[in-house]
Design a protein around this motif. Structure first.
Motif, PDB file in Angstrom:
ATOM      1  N   ALA A   1      -5.025  -7.095  -1.301  1.00  0.00           N
ATOM      2  CA  ALA A   1      -5.622  -7.704  -0.202  1.00  0.00           C
ATOM      3  C   ALA A   1      -5.105  -9.286  -0.065  1.00  0.00           C
ATOM      4  O   ALA A   1      -4.716  -9.545   1.139  1.00  0.00           O
ATOM      5  CB  ALA A   1      -6.971  -7.727  -0.273  1.00  0.00           C
TER       6      ALA A   1
ATOM      7  N   TYR B   1       0.849  -1.197   0.058  1.00  0.00           N
ATOM      8  CA  TYR B   1      -0.021   0.108   0.118  1.00  0.00           C
ATOM      9  C   TYR B   1       0.819   1.322   0.119  1.00  0.00           C
ATOM     10  O   TYR B   1       0.491   2.204   0.570  1.00  0.00           O
ATOM     11  CB  TYR B   1      -1.022  -0.069   1.330  1.00  0.00           C
ATOM     12  CG  TYR B   1      -1.977  -0.983   0.952  1.00  0.00           C
ATOM     13  CD1 TYR B   1      -3.006  -1.056   0.167  1.00  0.00           C
ATOM     14  CD2 TYR B   1      -1.767  -2.450   1.761  1.00  0.00           C
ATOM     15  CE1 TYR B   1      -3.922  -2.168   0.182  1.00  0.00           C
ATOM     16  CE2 TYR B   1      -2.645  -3.435   1.594  1.00  0.00           C
ATOM     17  CZ  TYR B   1      -3.855  -3.203   0.529  1.00  0.00           C
ATOM     18  OH  TYR B   1      -4.864  -4.328   0.369  1.00  0.00           O
TER      19      TYR B   1
ATOM     20  N   THR C   1      -7.359  -4.333  -6.195  1.00  0.00           N
ATOM     21  CA  THR C   1      -7.551  -4.053  -4.980  1.00  0.00           C
ATOM     22  C   THR C   1      -7.514  -5.454  -4.415  1.00  0.00           C
ATOM     23  O   THR C   1      -7.115  -5.834  -3.209  1.00  0.00           O
ATOM     24  CB  THR C   1      -8.785  -3.345  -4.696  1.00  0.00           C
ATOM     25  OG1 THR C   1      -8.828  -2.130  -5.437  1.00  0.00           O
ATOM     26  CG2 THR C   1      -9.327  -3.139  -3.411  1.00  0.00           C
TER      27      THR C   1
END
Length: 170
Positions: free
Chosen positions: A120, A45, A116
């Motif tokens: 994750a 991130y 995304t």
């Protein structure tokens, strides 16, 4: 004259030797695996880089550099390419200044759902790798026969990279 058959080694002893080697190598590299799992999770991130209003803590930025380029330092200015000896700087040319373009209104692009979800998943992998490493080291220390050697290998696996990181600092 018939030859006597070769005795076969005991598979249980061979498995025990492989398990012992696995344990000792695992203890030696466990601190580094843990470091890379955690710093990799931060990098997913981009928490090791400053952006917009976010400024990472210096230790996070420096550990990100250890993960990426094996040097414990903040980004700072990166040196340019080394100049050749005796080379002269290029003479300025009389070029026209670039024309000013009207600013385009850019809206931040939304990440795709797949990106995304992939981030994750990789975060989950990083956390699972860190947890498995800690559990493996704990099992080796708690249930292994050679506790002194296990502690020595875990200590060496912690101290050697730490010393080398300190020596790599500018």
């Amino acid at each position: 004259m018939a030859r006597a058959p070769k005795p076969r080694s005991n598979p249980a002893l061979r498995f025990a030797a492989v398990r012992r080697i696995h344990t000792y190598l695992g203890l030696l590299i466990a601190p580094s695996v843990l470091l890379f799992a955690l710093t990799g999770a931060l990098q997913i991130y981009k928490l090791h880089e400053a952006h917009e209003a976010y400024v990472p803590p210096p230790v996070i930025e420096k550990l990100g550099m250890v993960h990426k380029v094996q040097v414990y330092r903040a980004h700072g200015k990166r040196p340019g390419p080394p100049a050749a000896e005796g080379a002269r700087p290029a003479a300025p040319t009389a070029a026209k200044p670039p024309e000013a373009k009207p600013p385009e209104a850019k809206t931040p692009a939304k990440p795709k759902l797949a990106v995304t979800l992939l981030k994750a998943f990789f975060l989950l992998v990083s956390i699972a790798l860190a947890a498995a490493t800690v559990l493996g080291a704990w099992m080796a220390l708690a249930y292994g026969r050679e506790k002194t050697l296990s502690w020595i290998l875990l200590g060496a696996g912690t101290v050697i990279p730490a010393v080398l990181i300190i020596l790599s600092a500018p």
